[in-house]
Write an enzyme that holds these catalytic residues in place. Sequence first.
Site, PDB file in Angstrom:
ATOM      1  N   THR A 178       0.878  -1.090  -0.027  1.00  0.00           N
ATOM      2  CA  THR A 178      -0.019  -0.132  -0.038  1.00  0.00           C
ATOM      3  C   THR A 178       1.021   1.331   0.184  1.00  0.00           C
ATOM      4  OG1 THR A 178      -1.704  -1.139   1.167  1.00  0.00           O
ATOM      5  CG2 THR A 178      -1.585   1.066   1.346  1.00  0.00           C
ATOM      6  N   ARG A 206     -13.474  -8.472  -0.127  1.00  0.00           N
ATOM      7  CA  ARG A 206     -12.669  -7.955   1.093  1.00  0.00           C
ATOM      8  C   ARG A 206     -12.142  -6.569   0.896  1.00  0.00           C
ATOM      9  NH1 ARG A 206      -7.628  -6.030   2.104  1.00  0.00           N
ATOM     10  NH2 ARG A 206      -6.956  -6.425   4.520  1.00  0.00           N
ATOM     11  N   GLY A 208      -9.845  -3.743   2.879  1.00  0.00           N
ATOM     12  CA  GLY A 208      -9.081  -3.339   4.172  1.00  0.00           C
ATOM     13  C   GLY A 208      -9.302  -2.229   4.815  1.00  0.00           C
ATOM     14  N   ASP A 209      -8.409  -1.730   5.773  1.00  0.00           N
ATOM     15  CA  ASP A 209      -8.261  -0.530   6.369  1.00  0.00           C
ATOM     16  C   ASP A 209      -8.280   0.835   5.451  1.00  0.00           C
ATOM     17  OD1 ASP A 209      -5.737  -1.537   5.860  1.00  0.00           O
ATOM     18  OD2 ASP A 209      -4.886   0.166   7.241  1.00  0.00           O
ATOM     19  N   THR A 229      -0.481   1.249   6.891  1.00  0.00           N
ATOM     20  CA  THR A 229       0.069   0.131   5.959  1.00  0.00           C
ATOM     21  C   THR A 229       0.064  -1.012   6.926  1.00  0.00           C
ATOM     22  OG1 THR A 229       1.310  -0.880   4.167  1.00  0.00           O
ATOM     23  CG2 THR A 229       2.429   0.790   5.575  1.00  0.00           C
ATOM     24  N   GLY A 230      -0.519  -2.385   6.505  1.00  0.00           N
ATOM     25  CA  GLY A 230      -0.125  -3.388   7.191  1.00  0.00           C
ATOM     26  C   GLY A 230      -1.319  -4.379   7.076  1.00  0.00           C
ATOM     27  N   GLY A 232      -4.741  -5.314   7.172  1.00  0.00           N
ATOM     28  CA  GLY A 232      -5.959  -4.239   7.400  1.00  0.00           C
ATOM     29  C   GLY A 232      -6.896  -4.610   8.519  1.00  0.00           C
TER      30      GLY A 232
HETATM   31  N1  ASP Z   1      -3.506  -2.408   4.627  1.00  0.00           N
HETATM   32  C1  ASP Z   1      -3.700  -2.803   3.265  1.00  0.00           C
HETATM   33  C2  ASP Z   1      -5.159  -3.663   3.493  1.00  0.00           C
HETATM   34  O1  ASP Z   1      -5.080  -4.603   4.152  1.00  0.00           O
HETATM   35  C3  ASP Z   1      -2.503  -3.850   2.989  1.00  0.00           C
HETATM   36  C4  ASP Z   1      -1.179  -3.020   2.995  1.00  0.00           C
HETATM   37  O2  ASP Z   1      -1.046  -2.006   3.666  1.00  0.00           O
HETATM   38  O3  ASP Z   1      -0.429  -3.426   2.326  1.00  0.00           O
HETATM   39  O4  ASP Z   1      -5.750  -3.716   2.402  1.00  0.00           O
END
Ligand code: ASP
Length: 310
Positions: A178, A206, A208-209, A229-230, A232
């Site tokens: 991300t 799905r 994410g955050d 980022t992480g 989600g």
């Molecule tokens: N946070 C993002 C998600 O869960 C993924 C990412 O940060 O790479 O969609």
Amino acid sequence: MQAHKIALAIHGGAGTILKSSMTADKEKAYQSALKIALEQGYQVLENGGSALDAVEVAVCFLEDSPLFNAGKGSVFSAEGRHEMDASIMEGQKLMAGAVCSVEGLANPVRLARRVMEQSDHVMLANKGAEQFAREQGFEFEKAAYFHDEYRFQQWQALRGSDKFQLDHSSKKDEKFGTVGAVALDSTGCLAAATSTGGMTNKKYGRIGDSPIIGAGTYANNTTAAISCTGSGEFFIRGVVAYDVSCLIEYKGLSLKDACREVVHQRLQKIGGDGGLIAVDTQGNIVLDFNTEGMYRGWKTPQGHGIEIYK
Ligand code: ASP
């Protein structure tokens, strides 16, 4: 009008990013992409432009790069598609816009901003968001635009299974992710933006955050602007970006302490991995993560830096 410092920080995802598994060429490519995104965004601020414009410009550049899991470099979903999420927020009036599960758009963050500025809504999803994009005159790219052989192979490894994978996978030689940006402009306004392709092999729509205001993105002129980022699901449950802002607002923590508490205590307690970038009203910048690395860069009148590893 009081003159404020200007400040910009960007990220290109956190995860298992180890120097030992990086080639010199790859490292150079990442560094150079981050540098250009940073320079382009910072130039906006230097020219007296808004924090909103700065974060949009920086994120658009990263979306256009195949190196990052957003826009052009988005991962493959279970159906072999690129379903992208993005959001943007400004800290003065707490205006925000977000899109989720959109396909065919080179720059989902632009559409998120359009939602903020040209609709009465905050978040539009999927076909409806795409219809809004068409009405707003956005052009659509063909699937080939988003095809990246490396991402395709990532998906092949999981295809047909029930597994879905963070772009920052546990395999030591994989990472990316991300993208996001946070900025403080010369008028004292804060803004944040985040954009992602989500997780490889994701299904059931799905989300994410990243497109969720308060989870992956938040900005408030009285506290800070944050982009995450992480993993989600954990960032949603932890309402991570808003939590950083709350710790500053309600508990009087510094930006650094607030980020530390959220990334290394609260998020880790529930099993979340990843990181965030944040800037506060004074132009202090924090780039914190609980993973092996995070693609990141920052610039203020005092200095600048691009880093990848811990
Ligand atoms: N946070 C993002 C998600 O869960 C993924 C990412 O940060 O790479 O969609």
